[in-house]
Design a protein around this motif. Structure first.
Motif, mmCIF file in Angstrom:
data_model
loop_
_atom_site.group_PDB
_atom_site.id
_atom_site.type_symbol
_atom_site.label_atom_id
_atom_site.label_comp_id
_atom_site.label_asym_id
_atom_site.label_seq_id
_atom_site.Cartn_x
_atom_site.Cartn_y
_atom_site.Cartn_z
ATOM 1 N N GLY A 298 1.840 8.807 -2.036
ATOM 2 C CA GLY A 298 1.128 8.418 -3.251
ATOM 3 C C GLY A 298 1.203 9.449 -4.347
ATOM 4 O O GLY A 298 1.075 9.121 -5.534
ATOM 5 N N ILE A 299 1.411 10.712 -3.983
ATOM 6 C CA ILE A 299 1.564 11.755 -4.987
ATOM 7 C C ILE A 299 2.912 11.605 -5.685
ATOM 8 O O ILE A 299 3.057 11.886 -6.870
ATOM 9 N N LEU A 300 3.913 11.089 -4.947
ATOM 10 C CA LEU A 300 5.268 11.006 -5.475
ATOM 11 C C LEU A 300 5.670 9.609 -5.930
ATOM 12 O O LEU A 300 6.502 9.470 -6.823
ATOM 13 N N LEU A 301 5.090 8.562 -5.314
ATOM 14 C CA LEU A 301 5.544 7.195 -5.569
ATOM 15 C C LEU A 301 4.384 6.312 -6.017
ATOM 16 O O LEU A 301 3.363 6.217 -5.343
ATOM 17 N N LYS A 302 4.562 5.635 -7.140
ATOM 18 C CA LYS A 302 3.496 4.829 -7.726
ATOM 19 C C LYS A 302 2.937 3.745 -6.801
ATOM 20 O O LYS A 302 1.725 3.495 -6.800
ATOM 21 N N PRO A 303 3.771 3.056 -6.006
ATOM 22 C CA PRO A 303 3.209 2.000 -5.144
ATOM 23 C C PRO A 303 2.159 2.499 -4.158
ATOM 24 O O PRO A 303 1.334 1.723 -3.680
ATOM 25 N N PHE A 304 2.186 3.792 -3.844
ATOM 26 C CA PHE A 304 1.240 4.348 -2.885
ATOM 27 C C PHE A 304 0.145 5.175 -3.561
ATOM 28 O O PHE A 304 -0.658 5.827 -2.902
ATOM 29 N N ALA A 305 0.123 5.137 -4.891
ATOM 30 C CA ALA A 305 -0.760 6.023 -5.644
ATOM 31 C C ALA A 305 -2.244 5.721 -5.421
ATOM 32 O O ALA A 305 -3.074 6.636 -5.411
ATOM 33 N N LYS A 306 -2.600 4.447 -5.230
ATOM 34 C CA LYS A 306 -4.019 4.109 -5.113
ATOM 35 C C LYS A 306 -4.665 4.774 -3.906
ATOM 36 O O LYS A 306 -5.817 5.225 -3.971
ATOM 37 N N TRP A 307 -3.925 4.848 -2.800
ATOM 38 C CA TRP A 307 -4.485 5.502 -1.616
ATOM 39 C C TRP A 307 -4.688 6.993 -1.867
ATOM 40 O O TRP A 307 -5.735 7.550 -1.532
ATOM 41 N N ALA A 308 -3.699 7.622 -2.476
ATOM 42 C CA ALA A 308 -3.821 9.042 -2.784
ATOM 43 C C ALA A 308 -5.002 9.286 -3.726
ATOM 44 O O ALA A 308 -5.762 10.250 -3.561
ATOM 45 N N GLU A 309 -5.178 8.400 -4.709
ATOM 46 C CA GLU A 309 -6.286 8.541 -5.656
ATOM 47 C C GLU A 309 -7.632 8.390 -4.953
ATOM 48 O O GLU A 309 -8.587 9.106 -5.261
ATOM 49 N N LYS A 310 -7.711 7.458 -3.992
ATOM 50 C CA LYS A 310 -8.959 7.256 -3.265
ATOM 51 C C LYS A 310 -9.314 8.500 -2.442
ATOM 52 O O LYS A 310 -10.452 8.976 -2.478
ATOM 53 N N VAL A 311 -8.330 9.023 -1.714
ATOM 54 C CA VAL A 311 -8.587 10.198 -0.882
ATOM 55 C C VAL A 311 -8.935 11.397 -1.768
ATOM 56 O O VAL A 311 -9.862 12.156 -1.471
ATOM 57 N N GLN A 312 -8.208 11.555 -2.866
ATOM 58 C CA GLN A 312 -8.504 12.664 -3.770
ATOM 59 C C GLN A 312 -9.914 12.530 -4.339
ATOM 60 O O GLN A 312 -10.641 13.515 -4.460
ATOM 61 N N GLY A 313 -10.308 11.311 -4.661
ATOM 62 C CA GLY A 313 -11.659 11.089 -5.156
ATOM 63 C C GLY A 313 -12.716 11.447 -4.131
ATOM 64 O O GLY A 313 -13.756 12.027 -4.468
ATOM 65 N N ASP A 314 -12.451 11.119 -2.869
ATOM 66 C CA ASP A 314 -13.384 11.474 -1.794
ATOM 67 C C ASP A 314 -13.533 12.990 -1.692
ATOM 68 O O ASP A 314 -14.642 13.518 -1.551
ATOM 69 N N TYR A 315 -12.411 13.697 -1.764
ATOM 70 C CA TYR A 315 -12.452 15.163 -1.694
ATOM 71 C C TYR A 315 -13.157 15.750 -2.913
ATOM 72 O O TYR A 315 -13.861 16.756 -2.813
ATOM 73 N N ALA A 316 -12.966 15.129 -4.055
ATOM 74 C CA ALA A 316 -13.587 15.639 -5.278
ATOM 75 C C ALA A 316 -15.112 15.565 -5.211
ATOM 76 O O ALA A 316 -15.805 16.287 -5.934
#
Length: 203
Positions: free
Chosen positions: A50-68
Protein backbone atom coordinates in the motif's frame (compact mmCIF):
# COMPACT_ATOMS: atom_id res chain seq x y z
CA UNK A 1 27.20 4.92 14.64
CA UNK A 2 26.02 4.64 11.03
CA UNK A 3 24.49 7.59 9.23
CA UNK A 4 21.13 5.80 9.29
CA UNK A 5 21.29 5.46 13.10
CA UNK A 6 22.48 9.04 13.51
CA UNK A 7 19.59 10.36 11.43
CA UNK A 8 17.04 8.16 13.22
CA UNK A 9 18.15 9.45 16.61
CA UNK A 10 18.27 13.07 15.44
CA UNK A 11 14.80 12.79 13.88
CA UNK A 12 13.23 11.34 17.03
CA UNK A 13 14.95 13.97 19.17
CA UNK A 14 13.60 16.74 16.94
CA UNK A 15 10.10 15.26 16.87
CA UNK A 16 10.19 15.08 20.67
CA UNK A 17 11.19 18.74 20.82
CA UNK A 18 8.61 20.01 18.31
CA UNK A 19 5.69 17.79 19.30
CA UNK A 20 3.19 15.65 17.38
CA UNK A 21 1.37 18.49 15.63
CA UNK A 22 4.37 20.18 14.02
CA UNK A 23 4.26 20.34 10.21
CA UNK A 24 6.51 18.41 7.84
CA UNK A 25 7.33 18.69 4.14
CA UNK A 26 5.29 15.52 3.50
CA UNK A 27 2.14 17.18 2.24
CA UNK A 28 -0.43 17.51 5.02
CA UNK A 29 1.36 15.09 7.35
CA UNK A 30 2.25 16.25 10.82
CA UNK A 31 5.03 14.76 12.94
CA UNK A 32 2.50 12.25 14.24
CA UNK A 33 1.58 11.11 10.73
CA UNK A 34 5.22 10.82 9.71
CA UNK A 35 6.12 8.86 12.85
CA UNK A 36 3.23 6.47 12.18
CA UNK A 37 4.47 5.98 8.60
CA UNK A 38 7.98 5.17 9.81
CA UNK A 39 6.67 2.77 12.45
CA UNK A 40 4.51 0.71 10.08
CA UNK A 41 7.21 0.72 7.43
CA UNK A 42 9.41 -1.36 9.72
CA UNK A 43 6.83 -3.19 11.84
CA UNK A 44 3.94 -3.93 9.50
CA UNK A 45 5.22 -5.56 6.29
CA UNK A 46 1.60 -6.22 5.30
CA UNK A 47 1.31 -2.49 4.54
CA UNK A 48 4.30 -2.39 2.16
CA UNK A 49 2.23 -2.91 -1.02
CA UNK A 50 0.00 0.00 0.00
CA UNK A 51 2.94 2.34 0.47
CA UNK A 52 4.06 1.64 -3.10
CA UNK A 53 0.88 0.70 -5.01
CA UNK A 54 -2.37 2.66 -5.08
CA UNK A 55 -4.72 -0.38 -5.16
CA UNK A 56 -3.44 -1.39 -1.72
CA UNK A 57 -3.23 2.13 -0.30
CA UNK A 58 -6.43 2.00 1.77
CA UNK A 59 -5.12 -0.79 3.98
CA UNK A 60 -1.84 1.01 4.55
CA UNK A 61 -3.75 4.21 5.38
CA UNK A 62 -5.95 2.36 7.88
CA UNK A 63 -2.99 0.78 9.67
CA UNK A 64 -1.09 4.06 9.66
CA UNK A 65 -4.13 5.79 11.12
CA UNK A 66 -4.33 3.20 13.90
CA UNK A 67 -0.66 3.78 14.75
CA UNK A 68 -1.15 7.54 14.65
CA UNK A 69 -3.68 7.19 17.48
CA UNK A 70 -1.11 5.65 19.80
CA UNK A 71 0.24 7.75 22.65
CA UNK A 72 2.90 10.10 21.32
CA UNK A 73 5.65 8.72 23.54
CA UNK A 74 4.81 5.15 22.58
CA UNK A 75 4.83 6.00 18.89
CA UNK A 76 8.23 7.69 19.17
CA UNK A 77 9.60 4.65 21.00
CA UNK A 78 8.55 2.48 18.05
CA UNK A 79 10.47 4.73 15.67
CA UNK A 80 13.46 5.07 18.02
CA UNK A 81 14.01 1.33 18.45
CA UNK A 82 13.81 -0.64 15.19
CA UNK A 83 12.95 -4.35 15.06
CA UNK A 84 15.92 -6.72 15.33
CA UNK A 85 15.76 -7.72 11.68
CA UNK A 86 16.45 -4.15 10.56
CA UNK A 87 19.98 -4.12 12.01
CA UNK A 88 21.85 -5.86 9.15
CA UNK A 89 19.87 -3.91 6.53
CA UNK A 90 19.75 -0.55 8.26
CA UNK A 91 22.38 1.30 6.22
CA UNK A 92 20.91 0.08 2.93
CA UNK A 93 17.23 0.74 3.50
CA UNK A 94 17.24 3.59 6.02
CA UNK A 95 20.08 6.01 5.28
CA UNK A 96 18.22 8.18 2.80
CA UNK A 97 14.81 7.42 4.36
CA UNK A 98 15.76 8.85 7.73
CA UNK A 99 17.96 11.62 6.37
CA UNK A 100 15.19 12.92 4.11
CA UNK A 101 12.48 12.66 6.78
CA UNK A 102 14.73 14.32 9.37
CA UNK A 103 15.10 17.18 6.90
CA UNK A 104 11.35 17.10 6.21
CA UNK A 105 10.81 18.03 9.85
CA UNK A 106 13.73 20.50 10.03
CA UNK A 107 12.88 22.33 6.82
CA UNK A 108 9.20 22.67 7.62
CA UNK A 109 10.32 25.24 10.21
CA UNK A 110 10.33 28.83 8.93
CA UNK A 111 13.88 29.54 10.12
CA UNK A 112 15.57 26.42 8.79
CA UNK A 113 19.15 26.51 7.54
CA UNK A 114 21.30 23.76 6.02
CA UNK A 115 23.19 21.76 8.59
CA UNK A 116 26.97 22.18 8.87
CA UNK A 117 28.97 20.07 6.44
CA UNK A 118 29.54 16.49 7.62
CA UNK A 119 31.99 14.55 5.45
CA UNK A 120 30.84 11.12 6.60
CA UNK A 121 27.18 11.88 5.96
CA UNK A 122 27.84 13.48 2.57
CA UNK A 123 30.04 10.57 1.46
CA UNK A 124 27.34 8.01 2.28
CA UNK A 125 24.51 10.04 0.76
CA UNK A 126 26.52 10.53 -2.45
CA UNK A 127 26.78 6.75 -2.86
CA UNK A 128 23.00 6.37 -2.71
CA UNK A 129 22.12 9.42 -4.83
CA UNK A 130 22.67 8.01 -8.37
CA UNK A 131 19.88 5.43 -8.09
CA UNK A 132 17.33 7.93 -6.82
CA UNK A 133 18.36 10.71 -9.20
CA UNK A 134 18.18 8.49 -12.27
CA UNK A 135 14.68 7.42 -11.22
CA UNK A 136 13.26 10.85 -10.36
CA UNK A 137 14.73 12.64 -13.38
CA UNK A 138 13.96 9.89 -15.91
CA UNK A 139 11.03 11.84 -17.36
CA UNK A 140 13.09 14.99 -17.95
CA UNK A 141 12.86 16.16 -21.57
CA UNK A 142 16.45 17.47 -21.31
CA UNK A 143 19.68 16.25 -19.82
CA UNK A 144 20.25 16.73 -16.09
CA UNK A 145 23.60 16.67 -14.30
CA UNK A 146 23.99 17.02 -10.53
CA UNK A 147 27.25 18.61 -9.42
CA UNK A 148 28.67 18.99 -5.94
CA UNK A 149 31.00 21.91 -5.05
CA UNK A 150 34.22 19.95 -5.64
CA UNK A 151 33.18 19.18 -9.23
CA UNK A 152 32.19 15.53 -8.79
CA UNK A 153 29.00 14.91 -10.71
CA UNK A 154 26.20 12.48 -11.51
CA UNK A 155 24.46 12.34 -14.88
CA UNK A 156 20.89 11.90 -13.70
CA UNK A 157 19.48 12.02 -17.24
CA UNK A 158 21.60 11.94 -20.39
CA UNK A 159 20.40 14.24 -23.12
CA UNK A 160 20.83 17.38 -25.14
CA UNK A 161 20.20 20.95 -23.94
CA UNK A 162 21.33 19.84 -20.52
CA UNK A 163 20.72 21.53 -17.20
CA UNK A 164 23.34 21.53 -14.45
CA UNK A 165 22.23 21.64 -10.82
CA UNK A 166 24.96 22.52 -8.34
CA UNK A 167 24.77 22.17 -4.58
CA UNK A 168 25.99 20.35 -1.50
CA UNK A 169 25.20 16.65 -1.51
CA UNK A 170 22.48 17.01 1.13
CA UNK A 171 20.71 19.61 -1.02
CA UNK A 172 20.94 17.48 -4.16
CA UNK A 173 19.50 14.51 -2.26
CA UNK A 174 16.53 16.51 -0.99
CA UNK A 175 15.91 17.86 -4.48
CA UNK A 176 16.05 14.38 -6.01
CA UNK A 177 13.48 13.22 -3.45
CA UNK A 178 11.04 15.86 -4.66
CA UNK A 179 11.60 18.57 -2.07
CA UNK A 180 11.80 22.21 -3.16
CA UNK A 181 13.11 23.63 0.12
CA UNK A 182 16.73 23.41 -0.99
CA UNK A 183 19.74 25.63 -1.65
CA UNK A 184 20.95 24.81 -5.18
CA UNK A 185 21.87 26.68 -8.35
CA UNK A 186 20.60 25.88 -11.84
CA UNK A 187 22.48 26.64 -15.04
CA UNK A 188 21.51 26.10 -18.65
CA UNK A 189 19.00 27.37 -21.17
CA UNK A 190 16.25 29.20 -19.21
CA UNK A 191 13.47 27.20 -20.88
CA UNK A 192 15.26 23.91 -20.15
CA UNK A 193 15.83 24.97 -16.54
CA UNK A 194 12.16 25.75 -16.10
CA UNK A 195 11.18 22.37 -17.53
CA UNK A 196 13.47 20.61 -15.06
CA UNK A 197 12.21 22.71 -12.14
CA UNK A 198 8.62 21.76 -12.97
CA UNK A 199 9.25 18.00 -13.12
CA UNK A 200 7.30 15.69 -10.84
CA UNK A 201 10.15 14.27 -8.76
CA UNK A 202 8.07 12.38 -6.22
CA UNK A 203 9.46 9.03 -5.09
Amino acid sequence: MSVARDERKALVDLMTELGPDAPTLCGTWTNRDLAAHLAIRERRPDTAPGILLKPFAKWAEKVQGDYAHKAWGELLDLVRTPPFWIQPLDSYINTTEYFVHHEDVRRAQADWEPRPYDGKREHVLWKFLPFTAKFTYKSSPVGVTLVRPDGEHIVAKPGANGVVITGEVAELVMLAFGRDQVRVEYSGDPDAVERVRSLNRSV
